[in-house]
Design a protein around this motif. Structure first.
Motif, PDB file in Angstrom:
ATOM      1  N   MET A  91       0.832  -1.203   0.000  1.00 57.44           N
ATOM      2  CA  MET A  91       0.000   0.000   0.000  1.00 57.44           C
ATOM      3  C   MET A  91       0.866   1.252   0.000  1.00 57.44           C
ATOM      4  SD  MET A  91      -3.003  -0.749   2.773  1.00 57.44           S
ATOM      5  CE  MET A  91      -4.122  -2.138   2.654  1.00 57.44           C
ATOM      6  N   THR A  92       0.352   2.331  -0.545  1.00 54.38           N
ATOM      7  CA  THR A  92       1.025   3.616  -0.466  1.00 54.38           C
ATOM      8  C   THR A  92       0.905   4.171   0.952  1.00 54.38           C
ATOM      9  OG1 THR A  92      -0.959   4.870  -1.039  1.00 54.38           O
ATOM     10  CG2 THR A  92       0.436   4.115  -2.881  1.00 54.38           C
ATOM     11  N   VAL A  93       1.658   5.240   1.203  1.00 53.85           N
ATOM     12  CA  VAL A  93       1.567   5.909   2.497  1.00 53.85           C
ATOM     13  C   VAL A  93       0.130   6.360   2.762  1.00 53.85           C
ATOM     14  CG1 VAL A  93       2.260   7.987   3.767  1.00 53.85           C
ATOM     15  CG2 VAL A  93       3.975   6.627   2.559  1.00 53.85           C
ATOM     16  N   ALA A  94      -0.512   6.939   1.737  1.00 51.98           N
ATOM     17  CA  ALA A  94      -1.893   7.416   1.901  1.00 51.98           C
ATOM     18  C   ALA A  94      -2.827   6.268   2.264  1.00 51.98           C
ATOM     19  CB  ALA A  94      -2.362   8.104   0.623  1.00 51.98           C
ATOM     20  N   ASP A  95      -2.657   5.134   1.605  1.00 53.83           N
ATOM     21  CA  ASP A  95      -3.537   3.989   1.887  1.00 53.83           C
ATOM     22  C   ASP A  95      -3.260   3.404   3.263  1.00 53.83           C
ATOM     23  OD1 ASP A  95      -4.852   4.198  -0.515  1.00 53.83           O
ATOM     24  OD2 ASP A  95      -3.532   2.799  -1.563  1.00 53.83           O
ATOM     25  N   LYS A 102     -10.927   3.105   6.701  1.00 56.94           N
ATOM     26  CA  LYS A 102     -11.709   2.274   5.777  1.00 56.94           C
ATOM     27  C   LYS A 102     -12.395   1.142   6.525  1.00 56.94           C
ATOM     28  CE  LYS A 102      -8.797   3.165   1.717  1.00 56.94           C
ATOM     29  NZ  LYS A 102      -7.826   2.570   0.760  1.00 56.94           N
ATOM     30  N   LEU A 103     -11.687   0.529   7.463  1.00 53.17           N
ATOM     31  CA  LEU A 103     -12.287  -0.571   8.231  1.00 53.17           C
ATOM     32  C   LEU A 103     -13.502  -0.081   9.019  1.00 53.17           C
ATOM     33  CD1 LEU A 103      -9.195  -2.509   9.656  1.00 53.17           C
ATOM     34  CD2 LEU A 103     -10.671  -3.163   7.758  1.00 53.17           C
ATOM     35  N   ARG A 104     -13.446   1.166   9.461  1.00 54.18           N
ATOM     36  CA  ARG A 104     -14.561   1.723  10.236  1.00 54.18           C
ATOM     37  C   ARG A 104     -15.593   2.394   9.333  1.00 54.18           C
ATOM     38  NH1 ARG A 104     -10.043   1.540  13.047  1.00 54.18           N
ATOM     39  NH2 ARG A 104     -10.121   1.021  15.269  1.00 54.18           N
ATOM     40  N   ARG A 105     -15.426   2.240   8.029  1.00 58.16           N
ATOM     41  CA  ARG A 105     -16.390   2.701   7.042  1.00 58.16           C
ATOM     42  C   ARG A 105     -16.631   4.215   7.087  1.00 58.16           C
ATOM     43  NH1 ARG A 105     -18.509  -1.852   4.841  1.00 58.16           N
ATOM     44  NH2 ARG A 105     -18.510  -3.747   6.111  1.00 58.16           N
ATOM     45  N   TYR A 106     -15.560   4.977   7.280  1.00 60.76           N
ATOM     46  CA  TYR A 106     -15.676   6.420   7.179  1.00 60.76           C
ATOM     47  C   TYR A 106     -15.916   6.812   5.720  1.00 60.76           C
ATOM     48  CZ  TYR A 106     -14.099   7.457  11.949  1.00 60.76           C
ATOM     49  OH  TYR A 106     -14.007   7.560  13.317  1.00 60.76           O
ATOM     50  N   GLU A 110     -14.122  12.173   3.987  1.00 62.06           N
ATOM     51  CA  GLU A 110     -13.550  12.404   5.315  1.00 62.06           C
ATOM     52  C   GLU A 110     -12.204  11.700   5.452  1.00 62.06           C
ATOM     53  OE1 GLU A 110     -14.656  12.170  10.076  1.00 62.06           O
ATOM     54  OE2 GLU A 110     -16.157  11.616   8.566  1.00 62.06           O
ATOM     55  N   GLN A 111     -12.082  10.511   4.845  1.00 60.19           N
ATOM     56  CA  GLN A 111     -10.795   9.820   4.856  1.00 60.19           C
ATOM     57  C   GLN A 111      -9.709  10.699   4.247  1.00 60.19           C
ATOM     58  OE1 GLN A 111     -10.778   5.837   3.221  1.00 60.19           O
ATOM     59  NE2 GLN A 111     -12.866   5.440   3.941  1.00 60.19           N
ATOM     60  N   ARG A 112     -10.010  11.302   3.098  1.00 58.22           N
ATOM     61  CA  ARG A 112      -9.015  12.129   2.421  1.00 58.22           C
ATOM     62  C   ARG A 112      -8.630  13.336   3.275  1.00 58.22           C
ATOM     63  NH1 ARG A 112     -12.181  10.735  -2.177  1.00 58.22           N
ATOM     64  NH2 ARG A 112     -13.410  12.656  -1.976  1.00 58.22           N
ATOM     65  N   VAL A 113      -9.631  13.962   3.904  1.00 57.78           N
ATOM     66  CA  VAL A 113      -9.357  15.130   4.738  1.00 57.78           C
ATOM     67  C   VAL A 113      -8.476  14.756   5.922  1.00 57.78           C
ATOM     68  CG1 VAL A 113     -10.402  16.823   6.301  1.00 57.78           C
ATOM     69  CG2 VAL A 113     -11.431  16.392   4.060  1.00 57.78           C
ATOM     70  N   ARG A 114      -8.813  13.673   6.602  1.00 56.38           N
ATOM     71  CA  ARG A 114      -8.048  13.259   7.777  1.00 56.38           C
ATOM     72  C   ARG A 114      -6.626  12.846   7.408  1.00 56.38           C
ATOM     73  NH1 ARG A 114     -11.286  10.300  12.594  1.00 56.38           N
ATOM     74  NH2 ARG A 114     -13.174  11.569  12.622  1.00 56.38           N
ATOM     75  N   VAL A 115      -6.482  12.127   6.301  1.00 53.62           N
ATOM     76  CA  VAL A 115      -5.158  11.694   5.865  1.00 53.62           C
ATOM     77  C   VAL A 115      -4.289  12.901   5.547  1.00 53.62           C
ATOM     78  CG1 VAL A 115      -3.905  10.580   3.963  1.00 53.62           C
ATOM     79  CG2 VAL A 115      -5.806   9.391   5.087  1.00 53.62           C
ATOM     80  N   ARG A 116      -4.860  13.876   4.849  1.00 52.25           N
ATOM     81  CA  ARG A 116      -4.080  15.062   4.482  1.00 52.25           C
ATOM     82  C   ARG A 116      -3.676  15.859   5.722  1.00 52.25           C
ATOM     83  NH1 ARG A 116      -2.516  17.308   0.024  1.00 52.25           N
ATOM     84  NH2 ARG A 116      -1.969  19.535   0.024  1.00 52.25           N
ATOM     85  N   ARG A 117      -4.585  15.992   6.670  1.00 45.85           N
ATOM     86  CA  ARG A 117      -4.251  16.739   7.887  1.00 45.85           C
ATOM     87  C   ARG A 117      -3.135  16.042   8.667  1.00 45.85           C
ATOM     88  NH1 ARG A 117     -10.331  18.280  10.086  1.00 45.85           N
ATOM     89  NH2 ARG A 117     -10.708  20.039   8.649  1.00 45.85           N
ATOM     90  N   ARG A 147      -1.029   6.791  11.297  1.00 48.21           N
ATOM     91  CA  ARG A 147      -2.118   5.813  11.247  1.00 48.21           C
ATOM     92  C   ARG A 147      -2.959   5.885  12.522  1.00 48.21           C
ATOM     93  NH1 ARG A 147      -0.039   0.104   9.395  1.00 48.21           N
ATOM     94  NH2 ARG A 147       0.938   0.233  11.451  1.00 48.21           N
ATOM     95  N   ALA A 148      -2.298   6.190  13.645  1.00 44.94           N
ATOM     96  CA  ALA A 148      -3.037   6.390  14.894  1.00 44.94           C
ATOM     97  C   ALA A 148      -3.676   7.768  14.929  1.00 44.94           C
ATOM     98  CB  ALA A 148      -2.094   6.222  16.083  1.00 44.94           C
ATOM     99  N   LEU A 149      -2.965   8.755  14.402  1.00 41.26           N
ATOM    100  CA  LEU A 149      -3.422  10.136  14.474  1.00 41.26           C
ATOM    101  C   LEU A 149      -4.728  10.370  13.702  1.00 41.26           C
ATOM    102  CD1 LEU A 149      -2.781  13.025  15.403  1.00 41.26           C
ATOM    103  CD2 LEU A 149      -1.377  13.289  13.351  1.00 41.26           C
ATOM    104  N   VAL A 150      -4.878   9.728  12.535  1.00 40.27           N
ATOM    105  CA  VAL A 150      -6.067   9.986  11.711  1.00 40.27           C
ATOM    106  C   VAL A 150      -7.351   9.562  12.406  1.00 40.27           C
ATOM    107  CG1 VAL A 150      -4.845   9.844   9.500  1.00 40.27           C
ATOM    108  CG2 VAL A 150      -5.824   7.771  10.498  1.00 40.27           C
ATOM    109  N   ARG A 151      -7.241   8.636  13.349  1.00 34.32           N
ATOM    110  CA  ARG A 151      -8.441   8.160  14.032  1.00 34.32           C
ATOM    111  C   ARG A 151      -8.963   9.143  15.067  1.00 34.32           C
ATOM    112  NH1 ARG A 151      -7.125   2.731  16.706  1.00 34.32           N
ATOM    113  NH2 ARG A 151      -9.125   3.299  17.674  1.00 34.32           N
TER     114      ARG A 151
END
Length: 369
Positions: A91-95, A102-106, A110-117, A147-151
């Motif tokens: 997987m890429t860094v973004a993935d 994704k597992l929590r079905r966001y 919102e996934q893109r926003v959280r990953v970028r932040r 990976r922890a921070l985005v949650r």
């Protein structure tokens, strides 16, 4: 963010091994607390019980005032960063950053926003399209943190996240974690066996040994006022010097005399009553390397006493020198500024800072006075 509170938490494995003996402490909302101790002391086990990866044998765990002993890990809203970052290589860094979302079905937006932040906070914007094998060790560890921070969890649990990095990267990542904590105001529990890492990161430290909490305090309080010989030895680098001997009356005052050796150190006037009670008893003298100076060289303020030892080894480190000197029975380490020194094997006169002496019970190893 959440408060974490443990009350008499124990962990006993099926073979009868007690990994944690009645741990009681709390982590305030937004606080960074470091669990520190040698390997096998129970610090990672405590972290895993808070995460729900290990079952609590006895005692109570509270997250934001709610008992969490039987709450499934997925419902505790805590995020754990492990020693081995275990990124998905295909997987890429973004993935990798988005995987938990994704597992929590966001929603994808919102996934893109959280990953970028998260990538902005951790300096990963330029590598979002790369695979883990194309990253440096420090970048890979930042992805694990991201990976922890985005949650946006209530609690961050970090289990020796820097131990697989080289020394230079550890210093860099330590700074980044401290900066991240200040920026997020997050509740964090950080596990390490590295006391320098613990001292520089934690607002408070929980020092563990053999599954038991030895002392909980601010870093400098642990350094200046250790409750026992173990804490005194573990906190500080190089470690505190220890000399076994006795306290005796001499010239109207107390004096420490090395057992079977020539070292004699007067105790400053007005010692605490607890120390006076040890007159004519075996004690252990402790003094930190930075509280020893070469007589005739740069001195710190305060009363000193001089002792003559034999110079053994000199380690020049640039801005400071570690000097190893010995009596017939004892070696002492002094941390001193660069200066002319005798040759190894020749006498060395050291000045001991009398207002920085520590004394410990020879049997219980508890601090005296």
């Amino acid at each position: 963010m959440a408060e974490v509170r443990l009350e008499e938490v124990r962990k006993v494995y099926g073979n009868g091994h007690v990994a944690v003996h009645g741990a009681t402490f709390s982590v305030d909302e937004g606080e960074l607390v470091v669990l520190v101790g040698p390997s096998g002391c129970g610090k990672s086990t405590l972290l895993r019980m808070i995460a729900g990866l290990e079952r609590i044998t006895a005692g109570q765990l509270f997250l934001d005032g709610q008992r969490a002993n039987d709450v499934p890990p997925r419902d505790r809203d805590v995020a754990m960063v492990f020693q081995h970052h275990a990124l998905y290589p295909h997987m890429t860094v973004a993935d990798n950053l988005a995987f938990g979302l994704k597992l929590r079905r966001y929603p994808k937006a919102e996934q893109r926003v959280r990953v970028r932040r998260a990538a902005e906070v951790l300096g990963l914007l330029d590598v979002l399209d790369r695979k883990p094998q194309q990253l440096s060790g420090g970048q890979q560890q930042r992805v694990a943190l991201g990976r922890a921070l985005v949650r946006k969890p209530r609690v961050f649990l970090l289990d020796e996240p820097l131990s697989n990095l080289d020394a230079r990267l550890r210093v860099q990542m330590r700074t980044e974690i401290a900066r991240l904590h200040r920026r997020l105001g997050a509740t964090m529990l950080y596990v390490t066996h590295d006391q320098v890492e613990a001292m520089t990161l934690g607002r408070r430290l929980v020092v563990l040994r053999d599954g038991r909490i030895q002392q909980i305090d601010a870093p400098l309080a642990l350094y200046h006022h250790p409750v026992n010989r173990f804490v005194a030895a573990f906190i500080g680098s190089p470690a505190m010097n220890f000399v076994e001997g006795r306290l005796v009356r001499e010239g109207g005052g107390l004096c420490f005399r090395e057992a079977g050796g020539p070292l004699a150190v007067p105790v400053p006037p007005g010692p605490p009553a607890g120390l006076v009670a040890y007159t004519d008893r075996a004690v252990v003298l402790g003094i930190r390397p930075e509280d020893l100076a070469v007589a005739g060289g740069p001195q710190r303020a305060g009363p000193t006493a001089e002792a003559t030892l034999t110079l053994d080894v000199v380690e020049p480190l640039g801005n400071e020198v570690l000097v190893y000197a010995r009596t017939p029975r004892q070696q002492l380490i002094a941390r001193v500024p660069p200066q002319p020194l005798p040759a190894p094997g020749e006498p060395l006169h050291l000045a001991l800072a009398l207002d920085r002496l520590h004394f410990f019970d020879a049997e219980t190893e508890e601090a005296i006075g």
